[in-house]
Design a protein around this motif. Structure first.
Motif, mmCIF file in Angstrom:
data_model
loop_
_atom_site.group_PDB
_atom_site.id
_atom_site.type_symbol
_atom_site.label_atom_id
_atom_site.label_comp_id
_atom_site.label_asym_id
_atom_site.label_seq_id
_atom_site.Cartn_x
_atom_site.Cartn_y
_atom_site.Cartn_z
ATOM 1 N N PHE A 77 0.825 -1.207 0.000
ATOM 2 C CA PHE A 77 0.000 0.000 0.000
ATOM 3 C C PHE A 77 0.862 1.260 0.000
ATOM 4 C CE2 PHE A 77 -3.227 -2.800 2.377
ATOM 5 C CZ PHE A 77 -3.736 -3.263 1.173
ATOM 6 N N CYS A 78 2.004 1.203 0.681
ATOM 7 C CA CYS A 78 2.909 2.354 0.661
ATOM 8 C C CYS A 78 3.476 2.581 -0.740
ATOM 9 C CB CYS A 78 4.042 2.139 1.667
ATOM 10 S SG CYS A 78 3.534 2.219 3.393
ATOM 11 N N ILE A 79 3.788 1.492 -1.428
ATOM 12 C CA ILE A 79 4.273 1.613 -2.808
ATOM 13 C C ILE A 79 3.179 2.181 -3.701
ATOM 14 C CG2 ILE A 79 5.055 0.303 -4.817
ATOM 15 C CD1 ILE A 79 6.480 -1.592 -2.874
ATOM 16 N N LEU A 80 1.934 1.751 -3.485
ATOM 17 C CA LEU A 80 0.821 2.277 -4.277
ATOM 18 C C LEU A 80 0.621 3.773 -4.020
ATOM 19 C CD1 LEU A 80 -1.786 -0.624 -4.041
ATOM 20 C CD2 LEU A 80 -0.409 0.040 -6.014
ATOM 21 N N VAL A 81 0.893 4.225 -2.807
ATOM 22 C CA VAL A 81 0.835 5.660 -2.516
ATOM 23 C C VAL A 81 1.850 6.399 -3.377
ATOM 24 C CG1 VAL A 81 1.358 7.402 -0.759
ATOM 25 C CG2 VAL A 81 -0.096 5.455 -0.189
ATOM 26 N N TRP A 82 3.050 5.835 -3.475
ATOM 27 C CA TRP A 82 4.089 6.448 -4.309
ATOM 28 C C TRP A 82 3.666 6.457 -5.783
ATOM 29 C CZ3 TRP A 82 7.220 3.428 -7.776
ATOM 30 C CH2 TRP A 82 8.187 4.189 -8.464
ATOM 31 N N VAL A 83 3.099 5.346 -6.258
ATOM 32 C CA VAL A 83 2.637 5.279 -7.649
ATOM 33 C C VAL A 83 1.553 6.320 -7.903
ATOM 34 C CG1 VAL A 83 1.432 3.836 -9.341
ATOM 35 C CG2 VAL A 83 3.241 2.843 -7.919
ATOM 36 N N ALA A 84 0.590 6.413 -6.984
ATOM 37 C CA ALA A 84 -0.493 7.386 -7.149
ATOM 38 C C ALA A 84 0.040 8.802 -7.156
ATOM 39 C CB ALA A 84 -1.516 7.207 -6.026
ATOM 40 N N SER A 85 1.049 9.064 -6.323
ATOM 41 C CA SER A 85 1.645 10.411 -6.300
ATOM 42 C C SER A 85 2.394 10.705 -7.591
ATOM 43 C CB SER A 85 2.591 10.521 -5.105
ATOM 44 O OG SER A 85 3.276 11.754 -5.106
ATOM 45 N N THR A 86 3.111 9.710 -8.089
ATOM 46 C CA THR A 86 3.876 9.896 -9.326
ATOM 47 C C THR A 86 2.953 10.161 -10.505
ATOM 48 O OG1 THR A 86 5.629 8.430 -8.499
ATOM 49 C CG2 THR A 86 5.557 8.844 -10.871
ATOM 50 N N LEU A 87 1.822 9.457 -10.546
ATOM 51 C CA LEU A 87 0.872 9.624 -11.640
ATOM 52 C C LEU A 87 -0.103 10.777 -11.406
ATOM 53 C CD1 LEU A 87 -0.011 5.864 -12.340
ATOM 54 C CD2 LEU A 87 1.628 7.324 -13.545
ATOM 55 N N GLU A 88 0.054 11.439 -10.259
ATOM 56 C CA GLU A 88 -0.793 12.590 -9.897
ATOM 57 C C GLU A 88 -2.271 12.214 -9.920
ATOM 58 O OE1 GLU A 88 0.341 15.714 -12.564
ATOM 59 O OE2 GLU A 88 2.166 16.173 -11.432
ATOM 60 N N TRP A 89 -2.572 11.060 -9.327
ATOM 61 C CA TRP A 89 -3.955 10.617 -9.280
ATOM 62 C C TRP A 89 -4.822 11.541 -8.437
ATOM 63 C CZ3 TRP A 89 -3.865 4.527 -8.646
ATOM 64 C CH2 TRP A 89 -3.422 3.980 -9.862
ATOM 65 N N ASN A 90 -4.199 12.233 -7.479
ATOM 66 C CA ASN A 90 -5.007 13.132 -6.642
ATOM 67 C C ASN A 90 -5.653 14.233 -7.456
ATOM 68 O OD1 ASN A 90 -2.372 14.113 -7.118
ATOM 69 N ND2 ASN A 90 -2.555 15.586 -5.435
ATOM 70 N N GLU A 91 -4.992 14.660 -8.542
ATOM 71 C CA GLU A 91 -5.587 15.679 -9.403
ATOM 72 C C GLU A 91 -6.699 15.080 -10.264
ATOM 73 O OE1 GLU A 91 -2.667 17.707 -11.651
ATOM 74 O OE2 GLU A 91 -1.470 18.338 -9.909
ATOM 75 N N HIS A 92 -6.477 13.866 -10.743
ATOM 76 C CA HIS A 92 -7.480 13.227 -11.591
ATOM 77 C C HIS A 92 -8.728 12.840 -10.792
ATOM 78 C CE1 HIS A 92 -4.602 13.241 -14.822
ATOM 79 N NE2 HIS A 92 -3.779 12.427 -14.193
ATOM 80 N N LEU A 93 -8.542 12.579 -9.520
ATOM 81 C CA LEU A 93 -9.661 12.143 -8.677
ATOM 82 C C LEU A 93 -10.128 13.240 -7.732
ATOM 83 C CD1 LEU A 93 -8.416 8.532 -7.776
ATOM 84 C CD2 LEU A 93 -10.058 9.195 -9.542
ATOM 85 N N SER A 94 -9.822 14.472 -8.069
ATOM 86 C CA SER A 94 -10.227 15.578 -7.201
ATOM 87 C C SER A 94 -11.746 15.668 -7.070
ATOM 88 C CB SER A 94 -9.672 16.902 -7.741
ATOM 89 O OG SER A 94 -10.121 17.122 -9.078
ATOM 90 N N TRP A 95 -12.459 15.244 -8.137
ATOM 91 C CA TRP A 95 -13.927 15.275 -8.086
ATOM 92 C C TRP A 95 -14.452 14.318 -7.017
ATOM 93 C CZ3 TRP A 95 -16.484 10.701 -8.783
ATOM 94 C CH2 TRP A 95 -15.758 9.652 -9.343
ATOM 95 N N LEU A 96 -13.726 13.178 -6.831
ATOM 96 C CA LEU A 96 -14.141 12.218 -5.809
ATOM 97 C C LEU A 96 -13.912 12.790 -4.414
ATOM 98 C CD1 LEU A 96 -15.181 9.420 -5.073
ATOM 99 C CD2 LEU A 96 -12.826 8.567 -5.257
ATOM 100 N N ASP A 97 -12.780 13.465 -4.231
ATOM 101 C CA ASP A 97 -12.515 14.115 -2.949
ATOM 102 C C ASP A 97 -13.581 15.156 -2.645
ATOM 103 O OD1 ASP A 97 -10.293 12.711 -2.159
ATOM 104 O OD2 ASP A 97 -8.883 14.055 -3.160
ATOM 105 N N SER A 98 -13.940 15.929 -3.651
ATOM 106 C CA SER A 98 -14.959 16.964 -3.443
ATOM 107 C C SER A 98 -16.307 16.344 -3.087
ATOM 108 C CB SER A 98 -15.091 17.816 -4.705
ATOM 109 O OG SER A 98 -13.869 18.436 -5.031
ATOM 110 N N TRP A 99 -16.631 15.245 -3.747
ATOM 111 C CA TRP A 99 -17.907 14.576 -3.458
ATOM 112 C C TRP A 99 -17.919 14.024 -2.037
ATOM 113 C CZ3 TRP A 99 -19.169 9.303 -2.649
ATOM 114 C CH2 TRP A 99 -20.536 9.032 -2.646
ATOM 115 N N LEU A 100 -16.794 13.405 -1.624
ATOM 116 C CA LEU A 100 -16.710 12.859 -0.274
ATOM 117 C C LEU A 100 -16.759 13.964 0.780
ATOM 118 C CD1 LEU A 100 -13.983 10.107 -0.783
ATOM 119 C CD2 LEU A 100 -16.418 9.745 -0.314
#
Length: 398
Positions: free
Chosen positions: A163-186
């Motif tokens: 899971f820690c490696i997946l955090v690094w992968v998500a950060s590298t791919l900037e998934w937080n920007e792509h999934l910002s709509w999900l954060d806003s909905w939550l």
């Protein structure tokens, strides 16, 4: 209605999270000790005793539904803290040192010692458990295939690292920007809506395994465990950045506790009356639903009450937190070594349970004090010397 995300200070200490991690690990010791006297676990636990009780089932499986989910929430929380303190590379390095290296050292010791103890039990014990009765002729047959090795109770370590490696992968791919709509909905949901909706997302994973959900001990990652425990890890990671959510839920803690107990009582009742029969689809759906809600609600209850009562530096709790990693790593071979001779002793199950639990904890904490604390092995497991005031982040995801 919804408070903005609150970013904790990098040097802030989270005593309650470190203490919750320790309690989750020590609850695992209690759980594994109790399985020998469980009715549900009797067919598949190596040291299953002649004495069994539904009382043991009532408590043991209740803890089972939330102790590891709670642990993965804590692991995600401290992974986020380490990212903030040391950056992504520093977090991965820390987790490798605290997780993978101990796994490489302790897994062979644990696995082969438990194998030796099982062979000893088959040779010396008269009242073999059902599982050992199955294993005995299999071991006596030279043509029998070798059983694949398992991670035993150390299975959680590679999952945390994954899971820690997946955090690094998500950060590298900037998934937080792509999934910002999900954060806003939550973020737009009320706390109680989150409490009611999140367990529904856990249900697909639990449909893949029998109830109560097992430990994913295989060397190969299991998809249901990646989804199930990964969701809890993500909850903990988000919780670090939105700690006020726990404050918002505090008023609902008694209600969540009561609902959890009611859901678990129904779960245990349905599980008991169904026996060993494979449940039909409707009953399976109910069992999955009850597991998901009980586990998630009790995880939240533990975090709420932990923040209320355990968020302070206390010498005794600090010692327990420092020792818990060592205690958990070595406890299962100790339990087997203590319970195997007791299988032929004519004592009440409650006496055997008390003896085995007290002996296991006594030996584990004594060896920690004599051979681990303040020594090289203690630094290897817990990072910096645990004798003095230390950061509560150092072992919390270990």
């Amino acid at each position: 209605m919804n408070a903005p995300a609150q970013m904790p200070e990098a040097n802030e200490r989270f005593h309650y999270m470190d203490n919750l991690r320790a309690l989750a690990m020590l609850t695992g010791v209690v759980f594994h000790t109790a399985l020998a006297y469980s009715v549900l676990a009797h067919p598949f636990w190596p040291t299953a005793d002649r004495g069994q009780s539904l009382i043991v089932d009532a408590f043991a499986w209740f803890f089972h539904l939330f102790r590891m989910p709670l642990f993965f929430v804590v692991a995600g929380f401290f992974a986020a803290l380490l990212v903030q303190k040391r950056g992504m590379g520093g977090m991965l390095k820390n987790r490798f040192m605290r997780i993978i290296l101990p796994l490489l050292v302790f897994w062979p010791l644990v696995y082969f010692s438990m194998g030796w103890l099982i062979r000893l039990a088959i040779t010396d014990v008269e009242n073999l458990s059902p599982l050992l009765q199955v294993i005995k002729p299999w071991l006596d047959n030279p043509q029998a295939p070798t059983a694949p090795p398992t991670l035993a109770h150390l299975w959680f370590l590679p999952y945390v690292m994954c899971f820690c490696i997946l955090v690094w992968v998500a950060s590298t791919l900037e998934w937080n920007e792509h999934l910002s709509w999900l954060d806003s909905w939550l973020d737009a949901l009320t706390p109680m809506k989150k409490v009611c909706l999140v367990p529904l997302a856990l249900m697909p994973a639990l449909f893949a395994v029998p109830a109560p959900f097992p430990a994913p001990e295989s060397f190969f990652p299991q998809w249901w465990a990646l989804l199930f425990y990964g969701a809890y890890f993500l909850i903990g990671f988000r919780l670090f950045h939105q700690a006020r959510w726990i404050d918002q839920l505090s008023l609902f803690a008694p209600r969540l506790l009561l609902l959890s107990l009611l859901a678990y009582a129904l779960f245990l009742y349905l599980l008991r009356i169904n026996g060993a029969i494979k449940p039909d689809l409707s009953l399976q759906a109910i069992l999955v639903l009850l597991q998901a809600y009980t586990g998630y609600w009790m995880t939240l209850v533990c975090i709420i009450f932990g923040r209320r009562w355990l968020d302070a530096h206390h010498g005794f709790l600090r010692y327990i937190a420092d020792a818990s990693y060592w205690v958990y790593l070595i406890h299962l071979p100790l339990i087997f070594a203590i319970q195997i001779p007791l299988m032929d002793v004519n004592l009440h199950w409650s006496v055997k349970l008390s003896l085995s639990l007290c002996a296991t904890l006594s030996i584990a904490f004594l060896t920690y004090h004599l051979f681990v604390r303040g020594r090289l092995l203690g630094k290897f497991l817990n990072g910096n010397n645990s004798d003095t005031k230390t950061s509560c982040a150092k072992t919390s995801a270990s």
